[in-house]
Design a protein around this motif. Structure first.
Motif: not given
Ligand code: PEP
Length: 256
Positions: A76, A85, A87, A91, A126-127
């Protein structure tokens, strides 16, 4: 069998300064003007530096272009200089990440292993992103009659348990076809894609029927229609011909 909605994804690789976003604008305009509209999802994977701007550019009303990334780190966050990452990519506006591209698996460059590719695919999920997992044999492996074994090994070694059709795309990209102008015969593509489908169903049950399996390697407007008609080909991963909107639209037109 449920036929998955095709995906035509463009990988810009390490190409494109801000001015390249004009091609994204031209692609968007071309898609909006397409009549009939193509029956496929369309994605562009620009370099990470352009991701956020690209995502903003295709946010407008009526735009259907998805934005993807070309790589991610498994973690992450942390002390991984130069890495990004899943994430962070999410974003910035990415919806998917290409993982295990042959240019990253190449022993002479990044030498990524199946295990690392699997970790990256898990990081994508996961993201909240889809993983576009690339697999494919080299020229010497094909010549040596190892193509099916290599593709099977990479698929089973890189696909994490728990894959869903909604968050996983497989891209079969024979390494020798990438950027070379060469493509396998349609029979060879069918043989590999049918095998990938069989392995996906064995691993995932019925959900494996809905995973999109893309063909990649020298896809051009001139061969897109023939390739899209091949058994278990559910779209294309396109390198060079995705850099110019006109070429990419010519490929997408095969799905109208
Ligand atoms: C690729 O690099 O994923 C690719 C398919 O490239 P090209 O279309 O240029 O062969």
């Amino acid at each position: 069998m449920t036929t998955p909605r095709p995906l035509v994804a463009g990988n810009w690789k390490m190409n494109g300064l801000v001015a390249a976003l004009d091609e994204l604008g031209a692609l968007d305009a071309g898609l909006k003007a397409s009549d009939p509209a193509p029956v496929c999802d369309v994605m562009i994977c620009p370099p990470a530096t352009l991701l956020a701007q690209a995502a903003r550019r295709v946010k407008g009303p009526g735009s259907s272009i998805l934005i993807g990334a070309q790589n991610c780190h498994r973690e992450v966050s942390g002390a991984y200089t130069g890495d990004v990452s899943a994430e962070m990519l999410a974003e910035a506006g990415a919806r998917a990440v290409i993982v295990g591209h042959s240019e990253r698996r190449d022993k002479a460059t990044y030498a990524e292993t199946d295990e690392q590719v699997m970790e990256k695919a898990q990081a994508c999920w996961r993201g909240g992103l889809s993983a576009i997992i690339c697999i494919g044999e080299t020229e010497s492996q094909r010549r040596g009659g190892e193509a099916l074994a290599v593709v099977s090994g990479q698929l089973l070694g890189s696909l994490p348990e728990g894959a869903k059709a909604e968050n996983t795309v497989i891209a079969y990209e024979p390494v020798w076809a990438i950027g070379s102008g060469l493509t396998p015969t349609v029979d060879d593509v069918a043989e590999v894609h049918d095998l990938i489908r069989k392995l996906l169903v064995e691993r995932m049950g019925n959900a494996g029927k809905r995973v999109r399996i893309l063909y990649g390697g020298s896809v051009k407007p001139a061969n897109a229609r023939e390739l899209m008609g091949v058994s278990n080909v559910n779209g294309a991963l396109v390198g060079g011909a995705s850099l110019k909107a006109a070429d990419f639209l010519g490929i997408i037109a095969a799905y109208a």
